[in-house]
Design a protein around this motif. Structure first.
Motif, PDB file in Angstrom:
ATOM      1  N   CYS A   1       0.840  -1.199   0.000  1.00  0.00           N
ATOM      2  CA  CYS A   1       0.000   0.000   0.000  1.00  0.00           C
ATOM      3  C   CYS A   1       0.875   1.251   0.000  1.00  0.00           C
ATOM      4  O   CYS A   1       1.736   1.418   0.869  1.00  0.00           O
ATOM      5  CB  CYS A   1      -0.926   0.003   1.209  1.00  0.00           C
ATOM      6  N   LEU A   2       0.658   2.104  -0.977  1.00  0.00           N
ATOM      7  CA  LEU A   2       1.417   3.346  -1.132  1.00  0.00           C
ATOM      8  C   LEU A   2       0.502   4.535  -0.890  1.00  0.00           C
ATOM      9  O   LEU A   2      -0.599   4.609  -1.418  1.00  0.00           O
ATOM     10  CB  LEU A   2       1.998   3.421  -2.547  1.00  0.00           C
ATOM     11  N   GLY A   3       0.974   5.481  -0.073  1.00  0.00           N
ATOM     12  CA  GLY A   3       0.251   6.721   0.151  1.00  0.00           C
ATOM     13  C   GLY A   3       0.953   7.864  -0.555  1.00  0.00           C
ATOM     14  O   GLY A   3       2.181   7.942  -0.555  1.00  0.00           O
ATOM     15  N   VAL A   4       0.187   8.758  -1.168  1.00  0.00           N
ATOM     16  CA  VAL A   4       0.784   9.872  -1.899  1.00  0.00           C
ATOM     17  C   VAL A   4      -0.224  11.021  -1.992  1.00  0.00           C
ATOM     18  O   VAL A   4      -1.407  10.793  -2.223  1.00  0.00           O
ATOM     19  CB  VAL A   4       1.227   9.414  -3.313  1.00  0.00           C
TER      20      VAL A   4
ATOM     21  N   ARG B   1      -1.150   7.512   8.988  1.00  0.00           N
ATOM     22  CA  ARG B   1      -1.413   6.159   8.482  1.00  0.00           C
ATOM     23  C   ARG B   1      -0.140   5.298   8.520  1.00  0.00           C
ATOM     24  O   ARG B   1      -0.192   4.108   8.848  1.00  0.00           O
ATOM     25  CB  ARG B   1      -1.941   6.222   7.053  1.00  0.00           C
ATOM     26  N   VAL B   2       0.984   5.891   8.171  1.00  0.00           N
ATOM     27  CA  VAL B   2       2.244   5.148   8.229  1.00  0.00           C
ATOM     28  C   VAL B   2       2.551   4.756   9.662  1.00  0.00           C
ATOM     29  O   VAL B   2       2.957   3.623   9.950  1.00  0.00           O
ATOM     30  CB  VAL B   2       3.400   5.984   7.630  1.00  0.00           C
ATOM     31  N   ALA B   3       2.376   5.686  10.590  1.00  0.00           N
ATOM     32  CA  ALA B   3       2.638   5.414  12.007  1.00  0.00           C
ATOM     33  C   ALA B   3       1.746   4.296  12.532  1.00  0.00           C
ATOM     34  O   ALA B   3       2.165   3.476  13.359  1.00  0.00           O
ATOM     35  CB  ALA B   3       2.448   6.676  12.829  1.00  0.00           C
TER      36      ALA B   3
ATOM     37  N   ILE C   1      -0.606   1.794   6.032  1.00  0.00           N
ATOM     38  CA  ILE C   1       0.030   1.820   4.718  1.00  0.00           C
ATOM     39  C   ILE C   1       1.514   1.542   4.904  1.00  0.00           C
ATOM     40  O   ILE C   1       2.091   1.797   5.961  1.00  0.00           O
ATOM     41  CB  ILE C   1      -0.186   3.154   3.981  1.00  0.00           C
ATOM     42  N   ASP C   2       2.134   0.998   3.856  1.00  0.00           N
ATOM     43  CA  ASP C   2       3.520   0.545   3.969  1.00  0.00           C
ATOM     44  C   ASP C   2       4.537   1.646   3.720  1.00  0.00           C
ATOM     45  O   ASP C   2       5.605   1.673   4.334  1.00  0.00           O
ATOM     46  CB  ASP C   2       3.773  -0.598   2.968  1.00  0.00           C
TER      47      ASP C   2
END
Length: 293
Positions: free
Chosen positions: A96-99, A137-139, A143-144
């Motif tokens: 999962c990528l966040g941008v 979300r990362v924390a 998401i990865d």
């Protein structure tokens, strides 16, 4: 018979173009300066035209060198992708990528295309949200990996992979930048560029008001292009019809925009490692020599 270009020579050529120096490029590609000079001599012989001109101690590209640079970058990247596709262990699964949406418009097509070619069995999920949300979300581990805006005031452990100029922009067809107070189109209240723009204008004593707010960069661009407001954009986000404003127009200088890569500290993922590698290849404009400085 057609003359084939040597990818190793092209890699050195790109390093020289980006550092502006044979000496610094030699450090980047881990070669001696004499070896770098010999490579460039042979490359010029292959293309049959001079690709460098001296400007004091710096090495600048000729017109033919500028034309070759675009091809060189693409050839080097494609070469790395080809090698990676045969040497990487076959990966399958999900990542999962966040941008943020503005980065998605500019960078995702290339990243997704290259990642899909080298890892066709991986399912890629993309979430587009502002940097502040992606950081959370990362924390949380939902998401990865995330591409985020990194600022001087942010307390993030992001790997900075790209640096661009941050600019004031308005419509090239309107004079909204002359209005008092200055109407602004910016991101939502948690947007760090918004806070920066407001604080810098306040520091100059120039009156302003936030007239348009949106977390979507397309909506902010629309307000600017319609001549309704002034905003701040990184250099790569400039669109036709936008005018860059500077100190001569009464707008204070801004610090550079840093794009960072933020990784989840939860369970390590080889797939996320592979995706991070592709993102860095696609976005990186910081040479090893610059990073060391």
């Amino acid at each position: 018979m057609s003359i084939l270009l040597d990818p190793d020579q092209l890699r050195t050529f790109v390093a020289i173009a980006e550092t502006g120096s044979f000496t610094r490029a030699a450090e980047v590609v881990h070669k001696t300066q004499s070896a770098v000079s010999m490579q460039m001599k042979r490359l010029e012989e292959r293309v049959g035209r001079p690709i460098f001109t001296r400007d004091g101690r710096a090495s600048r590209l000729t017109e033919d060198g500028e034309r070759l640079l675009d091809y060189a970058r693409r050839i080097v990247k494609l070469n790395l992708e080809a090698v990676s596709s045969f040497t990487d262990t076959a990966l399958s699964g999900r990542v999962c990528l966040g941008v943020p949406d503005d980065y998605a418009d500019r960078y995702l097509p290339d990243i997704m295309a290259r990642f899909s070619r080298t890892h066709p069995s991986v399912e890629l999920t993309v979430i587009c949200e502002p940097t502040s949300d992606l950081t959370q979300r990362v924390a949380a581990g939902s998401i990865d990996i995330a591409i985020i805006t990194n600022t001087e005031t942010s307390a993030r452990n992001a790997q900075v992979i790209r640096r661009e100029r941050l600019m004031w922009v308005s419509s090239a067809r309107h004079a909204v930048h002359l209005e008092t107070p200055v109407p602004l189109a910016l991101g939502r209240t948690t947007c760090e560029w918004r806070a920066l723009a407001v604080s810098r204008l306040a520091g100059t004593g120039r009156s302003h008001r936030v007239l348009y707010t949106s977390p979507n960069s397309g909506a902010v661009s629309a307000a600017v292009l319609a001549g309704l407001a002034v905003s701040v954009f990184p250099e790569s986000a400039l669109r036709p019809g936008m005018r860059v404003l500077g100190t001569g127009d009464g707008y204070p200088s801004l610090p550079p925009c840093e794009i960072g890569l933020l990784r989840s500290r939860h369970e390590p993922s080889p797939i996320a490692d592979a995706l991070a590698h592709h993102i860095i290849q696609g976005l990186d404009n910081l040479t090893e020599a610059e990073a060391a400085q």
